[in-house]
Write a protein that holds these residues in place. Structure first.
Motif, PDB file in Angstrom:
ATOM      1  N   GLU A  11      10.782 -22.013  13.337  1.00 52.12           N
ATOM      2  CA  GLU A  11       9.561 -22.737  13.675  1.00 52.12           C
ATOM      3  C   GLU A  11       8.427 -22.227  12.799  1.00 52.12           C
ATOM      4  O   GLU A  11       8.338 -21.035  12.530  1.00 52.12           O
ATOM      5  CB  GLU A  11       9.200 -22.559  15.147  1.00 52.12           C
ATOM      6  CG  GLU A  11       7.984 -23.376  15.555  1.00 52.12           C
ATOM      7  CD  GLU A  11       7.802 -23.519  17.058  1.00 52.12           C
ATOM      8  OE1 GLU A  11       8.791 -23.357  17.789  1.00 52.12           O
ATOM      9  OE2 GLU A  11       6.680 -23.790  17.483  1.00 52.12           O
ATOM     10  N   GLN A  44       4.112 -22.804  12.331  1.00 52.23           N
ATOM     11  CA  GLN A  44       2.905 -23.354  12.941  1.00 52.23           C
ATOM     12  C   GLN A  44       1.813 -23.439  11.882  1.00 52.23           C
ATOM     13  O   GLN A  44       1.497 -22.453  11.226  1.00 52.23           O
ATOM     14  CB  GLN A  44       2.454 -22.448  14.086  1.00 52.23           C
ATOM     15  CG  GLN A  44       1.302 -23.018  14.879  1.00 52.23           C
ATOM     16  CD  GLN A  44       0.950 -22.113  16.041  1.00 52.23           C
ATOM     17  OE1 GLN A  44       0.130 -21.215  15.865  1.00 52.23           O
ATOM     18  NE2 GLN A  44       1.563 -22.342  17.178  1.00 52.23           N
ATOM     19  N   SER A  70      -2.131 -30.107  19.964  1.00 54.41           N
ATOM     20  CA  SER A  70      -1.000 -29.750  19.110  1.00 54.41           C
ATOM     21  C   SER A  70       0.115 -30.778  19.235  1.00 54.41           C
ATOM     22  O   SER A  70       0.125 -31.590  20.162  1.00 54.41           O
ATOM     23  CB  SER A  70      -0.460 -28.364  19.469  1.00 54.41           C
ATOM     24  OG  SER A  70       0.183 -28.400  20.731  1.00 54.41           O
ATOM     25  N   ARG A 115       4.606 -30.968  18.074  1.00 58.34           N
ATOM     26  CA  ARG A 115       5.765 -30.318  17.459  1.00 58.34           C
ATOM     27  C   ARG A 115       6.765 -31.374  17.030  1.00 58.34           C
ATOM     28  O   ARG A 115       7.019 -32.322  17.755  1.00 58.34           O
ATOM     29  CB  ARG A 115       6.412 -29.354  18.456  1.00 58.34           C
ATOM     30  CG  ARG A 115       5.476 -28.227  18.863  1.00 58.34           C
ATOM     31  CD  ARG A 115       6.039 -27.405  20.012  1.00 58.34           C
ATOM     32  NE  ARG A 115       7.127 -26.570  19.545  1.00 58.34           N
ATOM     33  CZ  ARG A 115       8.306 -26.464  20.160  1.00 58.34           C
ATOM     34  NH1 ARG A 115       8.555 -27.139  21.248  1.00 58.34           N
ATOM     35  NH2 ARG A 115       9.241 -25.686  19.690  1.00 58.34           N
ATOM     36  N   VAL A 167      11.474 -26.423  13.531  1.00 52.84           N
ATOM     37  CA  VAL A 167      10.402 -27.091  14.259  1.00 52.84           C
ATOM     38  C   VAL A 167       9.111 -26.871  13.480  1.00 52.84           C
ATOM     39  O   VAL A 167       8.786 -25.756  13.089  1.00 52.84           O
ATOM     40  CB  VAL A 167      10.268 -26.531  15.695  1.00 52.84           C
ATOM     41  CG1 VAL A 167       9.058 -27.128  16.396  1.00 52.84           C
ATOM     42  CG2 VAL A 167      11.535 -26.800  16.490  1.00 52.84           C
ATOM     43  N   CYS A 221       5.156 -27.271  13.800  1.00 50.87           N
ATOM     44  CA  CYS A 221       4.124 -27.386  14.825  1.00 50.87           C
ATOM     45  C   CYS A 221       2.749 -27.437  14.159  1.00 50.87           C
ATOM     46  O   CYS A 221       2.418 -26.584  13.341  1.00 50.87           O
ATOM     47  CB  CYS A 221       4.206 -26.189  15.771  1.00 50.87           C
ATOM     48  SG  CYS A 221       2.945 -26.187  17.059  1.00 50.87           S
TER      49      CYS A 221
END
Length: 82
Positions: A5, A7, A35, A37, A44, A46
């Motif tokens: 993931e 971000q 937010s 995702r 992932v 995000c």
């Protein structure tokens, strides 16, 4: 190395979602007021709203050549990247 993931912060949350989910049809996993995702292959992605900053990122998603036609489909039932 596999990224599970990542971000990223953005001051253009609505526009980012429109690009990745609405235009490219990347699967939306979660959507909140600040937010969202996305499922990008096994990773992932995000995006989180940035309150005071205007961050800028440049990144790429690699699609193997033998999977490009499948990834490039634009119909409603398929994701660009699965």
């Amino acid at each position: 190395m596999r990224i599970r993931e990542i971000q990223l912060h953005t001051h253009l949350l609505r526009q980012q979602k429109a690009f990745y989910h609405d235009l490219l049809h990347i699967t939306l996993l979660e959507n909140t007021h600040d937010s969202f995702r996305l499922q990008v292959g096994r990773s992932v992605l995000c995006f989180v709203a940035a309150a005071e900053l205007k961050p800028f990122y440049h990144f790429a998603i690699t699609i193997p050549e033998n999977q490009f036609a499948e990834a490039n489909t634009q119909d409603e039932k398929s994701s660009v990247i699965s």
